[in-house]
Structures are given as C-alpha cells and as structure tokens.
Design a protein around this motif. Structure first.
Motif, PDB file in Angstrom:
ATOM      1  N   HIS A 144      84.320  65.086  41.623  1.00 24.74           N
ATOM      2  CA  HIS A 144      85.828  65.355  40.879  1.00 24.74           C
ATOM      3  C   HIS A 144      86.713  64.727  41.499  1.00 24.74           C
ATOM      4  O   HIS A 144      87.644  63.672  40.966  1.00 24.74           O
ATOM      5  N   CYS A 145      86.967  64.969  42.773  1.00 25.23           N
ATOM      6  CA  CYS A 145      87.969  64.900  43.505  1.00 25.23           C
ATOM      7  C   CYS A 145      87.962  64.278  45.031  1.00 25.23           C
ATOM      8  O   CYS A 145      88.712  63.824  45.721  1.00 25.23           O
TER       9      CYS A 145
ATOM     10  N   CYS B 166      82.852  66.828  46.738  1.00 23.68           N
ATOM     11  CA  CYS B 166      83.104  66.999  45.272  1.00 23.68           C
ATOM     12  C   CYS B 166      83.140  65.836  44.380  1.00 23.68           C
ATOM     13  O   CYS B 166      83.896  64.725  45.088  1.00 23.68           O
TER      14      CYS B 166
ATOM     15  N   SER C 173      86.923  65.804  47.696  1.00 24.89           N
ATOM     16  CA  SER C 173      87.070  66.739  48.742  1.00 24.89           C
ATOM     17  C   SER C 173      85.825  67.178  49.509  1.00 24.89           C
ATOM     18  O   SER C 173      84.819  67.421  48.497  1.00 24.89           O
TER      19      SER C 173
ATOM     20  N   CYS D   3      84.424  73.724  44.332  1.00 29.87           N
ATOM     21  CA  CYS D   3      85.103  72.952  44.995  1.00 29.87           C
ATOM     22  C   CYS D   3      86.672  73.650  45.053  1.00 29.87           C
ATOM     23  O   CYS D   3      87.075  73.918  43.875  1.00 29.87           O
TER      24      CYS D   3
ATOM     25  N   CYS E 102      90.045  71.371  43.394  1.00 25.28           N
ATOM     26  CA  CYS E 102      90.088  70.994  42.018  1.00 25.28           C
ATOM     27  C   CYS E 102      89.623  72.124  41.197  1.00 25.28           C
ATOM     28  O   CYS E 102      89.641  71.863  40.120  1.00 25.28           O
TER      29      CYS E 102
HETATM   30 ZN   LIG Z   1      86.988  68.841  43.774  1.00 31.10          ZN
END
Ligand SMILES: [Zn+2]
Length: 121
Positions: A92-93, A90, A95, A74, A77
């Motif tokens: 995690h974030c 992603c 995106s 990604c 992040c």
């Molecule tokens: Zn990310």
C-alpha cells in the motif's frame, strides 16, 4: 527434516492428553499450520503417518491440517496484506515497518476420541 521433531512433540502432547483423560483411542487430530510457519504440510503428514504407528493411542488417528493464510500488518498505513505475495514490504505505502499478524502458527486445534466401548457390544 525438522518436521519429524515437531511431529514427535505434538504426538507426545496428544498422548499425554489421552492418558490424562483416560482415552483409549484418538481418532482425529486437527492442527492449524500457518503458511509461513517452518512446517511443510506434506512432510508433516508423512512424518505423522510414520510416527503414529509407534504410539499407544494414535495408531488409528487421522491427521487434519488447516493451513492458515499469512497476513502482515503495516504500522505506517495501518493496512494488512498477504505475506506470501509481498513479503516484508507493504504494497500500500512501500514501508518496511511491518510485522507478521498471523501465519507462523503450529497449533493443536482439537482432537476427537473414540466413545468408550461397552463390554456388552
Ligand atoms: Zn503500508
């Protein structure tokens, strides 16, 4: 079944290496296959078993397939994650600004060949 075309290309390449190195028999071919590559390992093996009978140097060759885990990066992040689980987004974030790091390889990793045979054996 495009696996067959890829198998034929791989076999051609290995045959050429065998010729260049004056190798009689290739005993083992090791390949790395990314888990999101266009290759289905079972189909690839089936095609290989069929195709190797028509070769000069690979008739006794065993095929070893190493499946490589697909990992996506990604750019927002800077994290990485399993591609097969989350696809292009992603976890995690959230995106979508991501790209595949590894996972679409179709690579010849190595070959093992027979020792030269002696006439006295
Ligand atoms: Zn990310």
């Amino acid at each position: 079944m495009h696996e067959l075309g890829i198998v034929v290309n791989v076999i051609d390449e290995v045959e050429k290496v065998a010729e260049d190195n004056k190798v009689d028999k290739v005993l083992r071919l090791t390949m790395e296959i990314g888990e999101v590559s266009a290759i289905v390992p079972d189909l690839f093996s089936d095609c290989f078993e069929w195709a190797k009978k028509r070769t000069k140097h690979l008739t006794d060759c065993e095929l070893e397939l190493i499946v490589l885990e697909a990992v996506t990066y990604c750019q927002d992040c800077k994290g990485t994650y399993r591609t097969t689980k989350y696809g292009k987004t992603c976890p995690h974030c959230g995106s979508g600004n991501t790209y595949l790091l590894t996972g679409n390889e179709v690579t010849i990793k190595g070959i093992s060949v027979a020792e030269p045979t002696s006439d006295n054996a």
